[in-house]
Every structure is written in C-alpha cells, then in structure tokens.
Design a protein around this motif. Structure first.
Motif, PDB file in Angstrom:
ATOM      1  N   ARG A 163      60.584 -12.039   7.641  1.00  0.00           N
ATOM      2  CA  ARG A 163      61.770 -12.229   7.025  1.00  0.00           C
ATOM      3  C   ARG A 163      62.911 -12.804   8.034  1.00  0.00           C
ATOM      4  O   ARG A 163      63.496 -13.833   7.838  1.00  0.00           O
ATOM      5  N   ILE A 164      62.581 -12.148   9.368  1.00  0.00           N
ATOM      6  CA  ILE A 164      63.649 -12.809  10.513  1.00  0.00           C
ATOM      7  C   ILE A 164      63.440 -14.285  10.542  1.00  0.00           C
ATOM      8  O   ILE A 164      64.373 -14.880  10.891  1.00  0.00           O
ATOM      9  N   LEU A 165      62.014 -14.680  10.853  1.00  0.00           N
ATOM     10  CA  LEU A 165      61.454 -16.123  10.750  1.00  0.00           C
ATOM     11  C   LEU A 165      62.100 -17.100   9.787  1.00  0.00           C
ATOM     12  O   LEU A 165      62.232 -18.128  10.028  1.00  0.00           O
ATOM     13  N   SER A 166      61.841 -16.326   8.555  1.00  0.00           N
ATOM     14  CA  SER A 166      62.183 -17.162   7.425  1.00  0.00           C
ATOM     15  C   SER A 166      63.262 -17.511   7.100  1.00  0.00           C
ATOM     16  O   SER A 166      64.134 -18.625   6.361  1.00  0.00           O
ATOM     17  N   GLU A 167      64.498 -16.530   7.564  1.00  0.00           N
ATOM     18  CA  GLU A 167      65.990 -16.743   7.018  1.00  0.00           C
ATOM     19  C   GLU A 167      66.451 -17.936   7.539  1.00  0.00           C
ATOM     20  O   GLU A 167      67.505 -18.899   6.757  1.00  0.00           O
ATOM     21  N   LEU A 168      66.454 -18.704   8.830  1.00  0.00           N
ATOM     22  CA  LEU A 168      66.947 -19.723   9.229  1.00  0.00           C
ATOM     23  C   LEU A 168      66.342 -20.951   8.154  1.00  0.00           C
ATOM     24  O   LEU A 168      67.154 -21.795   7.864  1.00  0.00           O
ATOM     25  N   LEU A 169      65.128 -20.994   7.808  1.00  0.00           N
ATOM     26  CA  LEU A 169      64.645 -21.951   7.011  1.00  0.00           C
ATOM     27  C   LEU A 169      65.107 -21.706   5.871  1.00  0.00           C
ATOM     28  O   LEU A 169      65.424 -23.011   5.234  1.00  0.00           O
ATOM     29  N   LEU A 170      65.277 -20.845   5.111  1.00  0.00           N
ATOM     30  CA  LEU A 170      65.953 -20.743   3.782  1.00  0.00           C
ATOM     31  C   LEU A 170      67.507 -21.313   3.907  1.00  0.00           C
ATOM     32  O   LEU A 170      67.887 -21.735   2.912  1.00  0.00           O
ATOM     33  N   VAL A 171      67.996 -20.954   4.899  1.00  0.00           N
ATOM     34  CA  VAL A 171      69.471 -21.212   4.955  1.00  0.00           C
ATOM     35  C   VAL A 171      69.812 -22.774   5.056  1.00  0.00           C
ATOM     36  O   VAL A 171      70.593 -23.572   4.522  1.00  0.00           O
ATOM     37  N   HIS A 172      68.722 -23.323   5.775  1.00  0.00           N
ATOM     38  CA  HIS A 172      68.897 -24.845   5.921  1.00  0.00           C
ATOM     39  C   HIS A 172      68.008 -25.624   5.053  1.00  0.00           C
ATOM     40  O   HIS A 172      68.044 -26.748   5.025  1.00  0.00           O
ATOM     41  N   GLY A 173      67.451 -24.870   3.854  1.00  0.00           N
ATOM     42  CA  GLY A 173      66.579 -25.672   3.139  1.00  0.00           C
ATOM     43  C   GLY A 173      65.557 -26.146   3.404  1.00  0.00           C
ATOM     44  O   GLY A 173      65.106 -27.211   3.005  1.00  0.00           O
ATOM     45  N   ILE A 174      64.754 -25.836   4.508  1.00  0.00           N
ATOM     46  CA  ILE A 174      63.763 -26.300   5.123  1.00  0.00           C
ATOM     47  C   ILE A 174      62.454 -25.776   4.439  1.00  0.00           C
ATOM     48  O   ILE A 174      62.226 -24.660   4.307  1.00  0.00           O
ATOM     49  N   ASP A 175      61.453 -26.567   4.225  1.00  0.00           N
ATOM     50  CA  ASP A 175      60.144 -26.487   3.395  1.00  0.00           C
ATOM     51  C   ASP A 175      59.178 -26.030   4.371  1.00  0.00           C
ATOM     52  O   ASP A 175      59.258 -25.875   5.587  1.00  0.00           O
ATOM     53  N   ASN A 176      57.983 -25.644   3.575  1.00  0.00           N
ATOM     54  CA  ASN A 176      56.784 -25.507   4.530  1.00  0.00           C
ATOM     55  C   ASN A 176      56.974 -24.458   5.567  1.00  0.00           C
ATOM     56  O   ASN A 176      56.590 -24.168   6.560  1.00  0.00           O
ATOM     57  N   ILE A 177      57.442 -23.152   4.619  1.00  0.00           N
ATOM     58  CA  ILE A 177      57.888 -21.942   5.331  1.00  0.00           C
ATOM     59  C   ILE A 177      56.639 -21.234   5.804  1.00  0.00           C
ATOM     60  O   ILE A 177      56.716 -20.623   7.079  1.00  0.00           O
ATOM     61  N   GLU A 178      55.563 -21.006   4.972  1.00  0.00           N
ATOM     62  CA  GLU A 178      54.298 -20.586   5.355  1.00  0.00           C
ATOM     63  C   GLU A 178      53.537 -21.192   6.743  1.00  0.00           C
ATOM     64  O   GLU A 178      53.385 -20.403   7.608  1.00  0.00           O
ATOM     65  N   LYS A 179      53.631 -22.295   6.719  1.00  0.00           N
ATOM     66  CA  LYS A 179      53.111 -23.076   7.864  1.00  0.00           C
ATOM     67  C   LYS A 179      53.974 -23.037   9.085  1.00  0.00           C
ATOM     68  O   LYS A 179      53.574 -22.849  10.009  1.00  0.00           O
ATOM     69  N   ARG A 180      55.313 -23.142   8.808  1.00  0.00           N
ATOM     70  CA  ARG A 180      56.086 -23.014   9.943  1.00  0.00           C
ATOM     71  C   ARG A 180      56.047 -21.608  10.732  1.00  0.00           C
ATOM     72  O   ARG A 180      56.135 -21.512  11.747  1.00  0.00           O
ATOM     73  N   ILE A 181      55.988 -20.592   9.892  1.00  0.00           N
ATOM     74  CA  ILE A 181      56.085 -19.310  10.427  1.00  0.00           C
ATOM     75  C   ILE A 181      54.686 -19.049  11.133  1.00  0.00           C
ATOM     76  O   ILE A 181      54.800 -18.549  12.295  1.00  0.00           O
ATOM     77  N   SER A 182      53.898 -19.390  10.591  1.00  0.00           N
ATOM     78  CA  SER A 182      52.397 -19.233  11.136  1.00  0.00           C
ATOM     79  C   SER A 182      52.357 -20.189  12.589  1.00  0.00           C
ATOM     80  O   SER A 182      51.928 -19.470  13.626  1.00  0.00           O
ATOM     81  N   GLN A 183      52.884 -21.488  12.468  1.00  0.00           N
ATOM     82  CA  GLN A 183      52.591 -22.173  13.801  1.00  0.00           C
ATOM     83  C   GLN A 183      53.887 -21.433  14.747  1.00  0.00           C
ATOM     84  O   GLN A 183      53.567 -21.612  16.212  1.00  0.00           O
ATOM     85  N   ALA A 184      54.974 -21.159  14.655  1.00  0.00           N
ATOM     86  CA  ALA A 184      55.954 -20.548  15.226  1.00  0.00           C
ATOM     87  C   ALA A 184      55.189 -19.287  16.324  1.00  0.00           C
ATOM     88  O   ALA A 184      55.462 -19.062  17.383  1.00  0.00           O
ATOM     89  N   LEU A 185      54.723 -18.502  15.486  1.00  0.00           N
ATOM     90  CA  LEU A 185      53.864 -17.250  16.151  1.00  0.00           C
ATOM     91  C   LEU A 185      52.874 -17.849  16.872  1.00  0.00           C
ATOM     92  O   LEU A 185      52.897 -17.259  18.167  1.00  0.00           O
ATOM     93  N   GLU A 186      52.153 -18.708  16.585  1.00  0.00           N
ATOM     94  CA  GLU A 186      51.191 -19.301  17.585  1.00  0.00           C
ATOM     95  C   GLU A 186      51.764 -20.025  18.690  1.00  0.00           C
ATOM     96  O   GLU A 186      51.207 -19.670  19.956  1.00  0.00           O
ATOM     97  N   ASP A 187      52.912 -20.703  18.653  1.00  0.00           N
ATOM     98  CA  ASP A 187      53.516 -21.188  19.746  1.00  0.00           C
ATOM     99  C   ASP A 187      53.945 -20.295  20.801  1.00  0.00           C
ATOM    100  O   ASP A 187      53.943 -20.606  22.065  1.00  0.00           O
ATOM    101  N   VAL A 188      54.272 -18.963  20.471  1.00  0.00           N
ATOM    102  CA  VAL A 188      54.810 -18.113  21.293  1.00  0.00           C
ATOM    103  C   VAL A 188      53.791 -16.988  21.698  1.00  0.00           C
ATOM    104  O   VAL A 188      54.159 -15.894  22.152  1.00  0.00           O
TER     105      VAL A 188
END
Length: 246
Positions: free
Chosen positions: A96-121
């Motif tokens: 939920r913490i990671l998806s919040e910014l994406l939802l606020v800005h209307g950014i799609d591909n949420i599942e993929k972006r969260i997975s990539q963000a976790l991998e990046d860090v």
C-alpha cells in the motif's frame, strides 16, 4: 538540474538560512554538511516544497519552483527522510505504501512497478505484504528509497538517510544510493552532519554554519585538508579524530 540562488528562510524574526546559493549538474550529487541547527535540513525542506516561507530562487531543470508546488512536481522531485520508521505509515503494508504515489498520480502498471521497485533496492518480493514494524531499520529505509523512486523522479533529496541506522547497515544504504544514482542518472542533494557519509556519496559539498554556506569545495580537497574556512577545517579535524582508534 538544480540551482539555488540567494535562498533565505526565516521563522518569525529569526533568519535561519541566510542567502545560500549552489548548483548541481544533472546526474551529480551535492552534499550539505553542518552541525545541528546550521540550517541544512531547512534548505532541503524548502527545496522539497515542504516549507513555503522562503525567498530567493530554487529551480529544477531550468524551471523556477513556485512557493506552492503543483502535484506534478512531486513526480520529478522526491525526498527520503532521516527516520524510516517515522516516514512510513505503521498501519499500511509495504504494498500500500508503494502503490499510494502511483495511484495519486494516475500511473499505471502498478504491479510491475512495485515488483521492480523492490528489486531495485534489493528487497525480497515477500516484503511487499509486511508492515513496517516487521522489517529491520535497514529494510525500512530501503522501502523509503523504493517509495521515492517508484514514480521515476529525476531528483532525490536525502535528509540524513543513514543516521538512524546501525553503523553496519549505513554502508549498505550508501552503496545502494550510489548504485541507483549511476543506474538511473539521478541527481542527489544529501544533507548530513557526518563528513564520511557526505564524501562517500558526493564529489562536491557545501559547509553550513549559522545559516550561511561558508565554503563550497570538492570531497578530494576536503580529504587532502585543502580547506579555506576555519569551520570547515574544524569539522574535518573533528571527523579525523573520531575515526582514529582509541
């Protein structure tokens, strides 16, 4: 990428930041070092749009930042705070913490972006459905960095990002930040009271004292002792004495 010119910030009649100026090239990293109360974090908060009571000029990528930032500003400029536990909502999962910014800005591909963000860090995907209290301090700061990066900003403002962590974890986070900057061509402004942290991540730095940036120099000159202002010399000597074995 970043230009700060004659930045002044007052609280009531007390001037906290007194005409500070510096520039940061795209993909570069600039450090601001100083003792507590010198005004360094106050500068960062004004740059991030968290303080609207300032005068002077702050610009990102050639565009002047207004006192009140529009929502799209926060897609391009993000901040990582000192305390990862305090900056993460305790009752929200990492998902939920990671998806919040994406939802606020209307950014799609949420599942993929969260997975990539976790991998990046370098966090396991299993961390996604945990709560902040179920993670270590270092893992929480990785989540905070992932949250800052998930909307693909150009600038990260880092406010003492390792000071709340154990010494053994600090180097891991600094190396992570260094790798991410290189991989994503990010521009950093890092605030710290720790010269070792600043010089690890920043080739250039500004030294703050009583609200003024009294010297701007390279990390190489600082290491070599090529300082001009007495306060810079004093901070360097203190840092060296703290690193010496007892």
């Amino acid at each position: 990428m970043i230009s700060v010119d004659q930045l002044r910030i007052s609280f009531g009649e007390r001037e906290i930041v007194k005409g500070v100026s510096f520039d940061v090239a795209k993909g570069d990293s600039f450090g601001i070092v100083g003792e507590s109360g010198s005004g360094k974090s106050t500068i960062l908060r004004a740059m991030a749009g968290l303080n609207e009571k300032w005068s002077g000029r702050i610009s990102f990528n050639g565009k002047d930042a207004p006192l009140k930032r529009p929502p799209e500003f926060f897609r391009h400029v993000q901040m990582v705070f000192q305390d990862p536990f305090g900056s993460l909502h305790p009752r929200q999962t990492i998902d939920r913490i990671l998806s919040e910014l994406l939802l606020v800005h209307g950014i799609d591909n949420i599942e993929k972006r969260i997975s990539q963000a976790l991998e990046d860090v370098a966090l396991p995907q299993a961390a996604r459905f945990r709560f902040p209290h179920q993670l270590s301090g270092g893992q929480r700061q990785r989540v905070a960095i992932a949250r800052a990066l998930i909307a693909e900003p150009e600038v990260l403002l880092l406010d003492e990002p390792t000071s709340a962590l154990d010494v053994s974890v600090q180097a891991e986070i600094l190396n992570l930040l260094s790798d991410l900057r290189a991989a994503k061509n990010l521009t950093y402004v890092l605030v710290s009271h720790n010269l070792a942290v600043i010089t690890h991540l920043c080739p250039r730095l500004g030294v703050m004292q009583f609200g003024e940036m009294v010297e701007v120099l390279s990390a190489e000159d600082l290491r070599a002792g090529n300082t001009k202002h007495p306060h810079t010399t004093e901070l360097r000597q203190l840092s060296v004495s703290l690193e010496e074995p007892a």
